[in-house]
Design an enzyme around this catalytic site. Structure first.
Site, PDB file in Angstrom:
ATOM      1  N   GLY A 145       0.776  -1.238   0.000  1.00 49.40           N
ATOM      2  CA  GLY A 145       0.000   0.000   0.000  1.00 49.40           C
ATOM      3  C   GLY A 145       0.808   1.290   0.000  1.00 49.40           C
ATOM      4  CB  ILE A 146       0.438   4.314   2.136  1.00 54.78           C
ATOM      5  CG1 ILE A 146      -1.044   4.549   1.803  1.00 54.78           C
ATOM      6  CG2 ILE A 146       1.147   5.643   2.327  1.00 54.78           C
ATOM      7  CD1 ILE A 146      -1.853   5.185   2.936  1.00 54.78           C
ATOM      8  CE1 TYR A 184      -6.019   3.554  11.253  1.00 57.16           C
ATOM      9  CE2 TYR A 184      -7.547   5.287  10.658  1.00 57.16           C
ATOM     10  CZ  TYR A 184      -6.393   4.571  10.405  1.00 57.16           C
ATOM     11  OH  TYR A 184      -5.612   4.883   9.316  1.00 57.16           O
ATOM     12  CE  LYS A 199      -3.209   5.731  11.638  1.00 58.17           C
ATOM     13  NZ  LYS A 199      -1.840   5.520  11.166  1.00 58.17           N
ATOM     14  CB  VAL A 243      -4.983   5.779   0.506  1.00 57.38           C
ATOM     15  CG1 VAL A 243      -3.953   5.620  -0.599  1.00 57.38           C
ATOM     16  CG2 VAL A 243      -4.752   7.067   1.289  1.00 57.38           C
ATOM     17  CB  THR A 298      -3.969   0.620   0.218  1.00 58.03           C
ATOM     18  OG1 THR A 298      -4.894   0.453   1.302  1.00 58.03           O
ATOM     19  CG2 THR A 298      -3.410   2.019   0.241  1.00 58.03           C
ATOM     20  N   PRO A 299      -4.465  -2.131  -1.049  1.00 50.41           N
ATOM     21  CG  PRO A 299      -2.682  -3.553  -1.546  1.00 50.41           C
ATOM     22  CD  PRO A 299      -3.025  -2.110  -1.320  1.00 50.41           C
TER      23      PRO A 299
HETATM   24  P1  NAD Z   1      -1.562  -1.847   4.295  1.00 48.96           P
HETATM   25  O1  NAD Z   1      -2.208  -2.837   5.191  1.00 48.96           O
HETATM   26  O2  NAD Z   1      -1.673  -1.997   2.820  1.00 48.96           O
HETATM   27  O3  NAD Z   1      -0.011  -1.726   4.674  1.00 48.96           O
HETATM   28  C1  NAD Z   1       0.420  -1.680   6.007  1.00 48.96           C
HETATM   29  C2  NAD Z   1       1.769  -2.370   6.105  1.00 48.96           C
HETATM   30  O4  NAD Z   1       2.212  -2.277   7.454  1.00 48.96           O
HETATM   31  C3  NAD Z   1       1.697  -3.866   5.754  1.00 48.96           C
HETATM   32  O5  NAD Z   1       2.736  -4.200   4.860  1.00 48.96           O
HETATM   33  C4  NAD Z   1       1.868  -4.553   7.101  1.00 48.96           C
HETATM   34  O6  NAD Z   1       2.510  -5.805   7.009  1.00 48.96           O
HETATM   35  C5  NAD Z   1       2.722  -3.534   7.844  1.00 48.96           C
HETATM   36  N1  NAD Z   1       2.605  -3.679   9.288  1.00 48.96           N
HETATM   37  C6  NAD Z   1       1.482  -3.754  10.037  1.00 48.96           C
HETATM   38  N2  NAD Z   1       1.792  -3.895  11.327  1.00 48.96           N
HETATM   39  C7  NAD Z   1       3.150  -3.927  11.397  1.00 48.96           C
HETATM   40  C8  NAD Z   1       4.083  -4.066  12.457  1.00 48.96           C
HETATM   41  N3  NAD Z   1       3.686  -4.265  13.721  1.00 48.96           N
HETATM   42  N4  NAD Z   1       5.410  -4.009  12.181  1.00 48.96           N
HETATM   43  C9  NAD Z   1       5.826  -3.840  10.915  1.00 48.96           C
HETATM   44  N5  NAD Z   1       4.995  -3.743   9.854  1.00 48.96           N
HETATM   45  C10 NAD Z   1       3.679  -3.780  10.097  1.00 48.96           C
HETATM   46  O7  NAD Z   1      -2.141  -0.433   4.783  1.00 48.96           O
HETATM   47  P2  NAD Z   1      -2.163   0.999   4.064  1.00 48.96           P
HETATM   48  O8  NAD Z   1      -3.570   1.235   3.665  1.00 48.96           O
HETATM   49  O9  NAD Z   1      -1.070   1.140   3.065  1.00 48.96           O
HETATM   50  O10 NAD Z   1      -1.892   1.929   5.335  1.00 48.96           O
HETATM   51  C11 NAD Z   1      -0.570   2.334   5.677  1.00 48.96           C
HETATM   52  C12 NAD Z   1      -0.645   3.432   6.724  1.00 48.96           C
HETATM   53  O11 NAD Z   1      -1.412   4.536   6.238  1.00 48.96           O
HETATM   54  C13 NAD Z   1      -1.295   3.014   8.048  1.00 48.96           C
HETATM   55  O12 NAD Z   1      -0.623   3.655   9.119  1.00 48.96           O
HETATM   56  C14 NAD Z   1      -2.706   3.550   7.916  1.00 48.96           C
HETATM   57  O13 NAD Z   1      -3.307   3.792   9.163  1.00 48.96           O
HETATM   58  C15 NAD Z   1      -2.441   4.837   7.150  1.00 48.96           C
HETATM   59  N6  NAD Z   1      -3.605   5.345   6.410  1.00 48.96           N
HETATM   60  C16 NAD Z   1      -4.230   4.574   5.471  1.00 48.96           C
HETATM   61  C17 NAD Z   1      -5.316   5.098   4.781  1.00 48.96           C
HETATM   62  C18 NAD Z   1      -6.039   4.301   3.720  1.00 48.96           C
HETATM   63  O14 NAD Z   1      -7.148   4.724   3.333  1.00 48.96           O
HETATM   64  N7  NAD Z   1      -5.479   3.207   3.218  1.00 48.96           N
HETATM   65  C19 NAD Z   1      -5.761   6.388   5.065  1.00 48.96           C
HETATM   66  C20 NAD Z   1      -5.116   7.135   6.021  1.00 48.96           C
HETATM   67  C21 NAD Z   1      -4.013   6.604   6.690  1.00 48.96           C
END
Ligand code: NAD
Length: 246
Positions: free
Chosen positions: A17-18, A146, A150, A179, A181-182
Site C-alpha cells: 500500500g502506502i 483508530y 491517529k 487511499v 490500497t490493498p
Molecule cells: P496496508 O495494510 O496496505 O499496509 C500496512 C503495512 O504495514 C503492511 O505491509 C503490514 O505488514 C505492515 N505492518 C502492520 N503492522 C506492522 C508491524 N507491527 N510491524 C511492521 N509492519 C507492520 O495499509 P495501508 O492502507 O497502506 O496503510 C498504511 C498506513 O497509512 C497506516 O498507518 C494507515 O493507518 C495509514 N492510512 C491509510 C489510509 C487508507 O485509506 N489506506 C488512510 C489514512 C491513513
C-alpha cells in the site's frame, strides 16, 4: 527538484500500500531504501522490485527497532507508515483492541524514533514522516480506537518537532483521506454491496474519489527533501477536502 541522491531512507510498512508507494518513490528519487515490514513475503519482493533492501521488523517491539538501528546505522529519512485498522464504537471495542492499535500505530512510531532519531540529532540532519490519517484530525465514525491512535500520532509528531526544533531534524505527519490500497479494497469485499461501499468511501472526499498511494508518496517525497526545510511540526492534509467542512 526533490532529489534524494546520497540519502538513506527507512520505510516501515513498506511491503504494501502506502508504504510501498513511498519506498518506490524514494528509490526512484535516488535514495538508498530499506523496506522494513513484518510481512516476509511481500516485503522482500517489494524491496527487490525497487532495488532496496528488506528487513523484517515488528515496530511494536522496542528491542527489534533498537537492534535494527544497530544493524543498519543512521538514516536520513525515517518514514513511519506501518499501521493497522479497527472498526468499532465504544460498544464493540475492547481494551485489548485499543492496546493492540496503540502498540503498532503509536508505540511503533515511538519505538522507531527512539531507535533512529538520536543518530539524526548527532548529524543535525534528518526528516521523520509519520503516517497519521484524516482520523488524526477529525473523528471517523465507528473507528474509536483508530481515531484515538491517529490523534496521538499527530500529537506525537508535534511534540517531537517542538522538543527538537533548532536541531536540523524535522518531524511531520501526513493525514490522508481514503487511499485505494490493498487493505481498503479487501475491506470493501466484506460489505454486502462492495460497489456501493466503494462509492460511499470515495464520496467522503469532497472531490468524490479516493487517493492513489502515489499521491501520498509525492507529499512524502516533498517532506523528505531539502525543499521542505522550513516545514516541521505540520500535519499535512491530503484528504480531498474531507476535513474542510460539511
Ligand atoms: P496496508 O495494510 O496496505 O499496509 C500496512 C503495512 O504495514 C503492511 O505491509 C503490514 O505488514 C505492515 N505492518 C502492520 N503492522 C506492522 C508491524 N507491527 N510491524 C511492521 N509492519 C507492520 O495499509 P495501508 O492502507 O497502506 O496503510 C498504511 C498506513 O497509512 C497506516 O498507518 C494507515 O493507518 C495509514 N492510512 C491509510 C489510509 C487508507 O485509506 N489506506 C488512510 C489514512 C491513513
Amino acid at each position: 527538484m526533490f532529489n534524494l541522491s546520497g540519502k538513506t531512507a527507512l520505510v516501515t510498512g513498506g511491503a504494501s500500500g502506502i508504504g510501498a508507494a513511498l519506498a518506490n518513490r524514494f528509490a526512484s528519487s535516488g535514495a538508498n531504501v530499506w523496506v522494513a515490514d513484518r510481512d516476509e513475503v511481500n516485503g522482500p519482493a517489494m524491496a527487490a522490485k525497487l532495488g532496496g533492501t528488506f528487513v523484517k521488523l515488528d515496530v511494536a517491539s522496542e528491542a527489534d527497532c533498537a537492534a535494527l538501528a544497530q544493524t543498519i546505522g543512521a538514516v536520513d529519512v525515517l518514514a513511519n507508515v506501518a499501521g493497522i485498522g479497527h472498526v468499532g464504537s465504544l460498544l464493540n471495542t475492547t481494551a485489548a483492541d485499543l492496546d493492540k492499535l496503540f502498540a503498532v500505530n503509536v508505540r511503533g512510531i515511538f519505538n522507531c524514533c527512539k531507535a533512529f532519531v538520536p543518530g539524526m540529532l548527532e548529524r543535525r540532519s534528518g526528516s521523520v514522516i509519520n503516517m497519521a490519517s484524516i482520523a488524526g484530525v477529525i473523528a471517523v465514525r465507528d473507528r474509536l480506537a483508530y481515531t484515538t491512535t491517529k490523534f496521538a500520532v499527530v500529537g506525537l509528531t508535534k511534540a517531537l518537532a517542538l522538543d527538537h526544533s533548532h536541531t536540523g531534524v524535522r518531524f511531520n505527519c501526513i493525514c490522508p483521506g481514503r487511499v485505494e490500497t490493498p487493505f481498503v479494497l479487501a475491506r470493501l469485499k466484506e460489505y454486502p454491496d462492495p460497489e456501493k461501499a466503494y462509492r460511499d468511501m470515495a464520496s467522503t472526499q469532497l472531490n468524490g474519489r479516493m487517493l492513489a498511494p502515489e499521491e501520498v508518496a509525492a507529499a512524502a517525497l516533498y517532506l523528505a527533501a531539502e525543499e521542505s526545510a522550513m516545514v516541521t511540526g505540520s500535519a499535512m492534509m491530503l484528504d480531498g477536502g474531507w476535513s474542510a467542512g460539511k
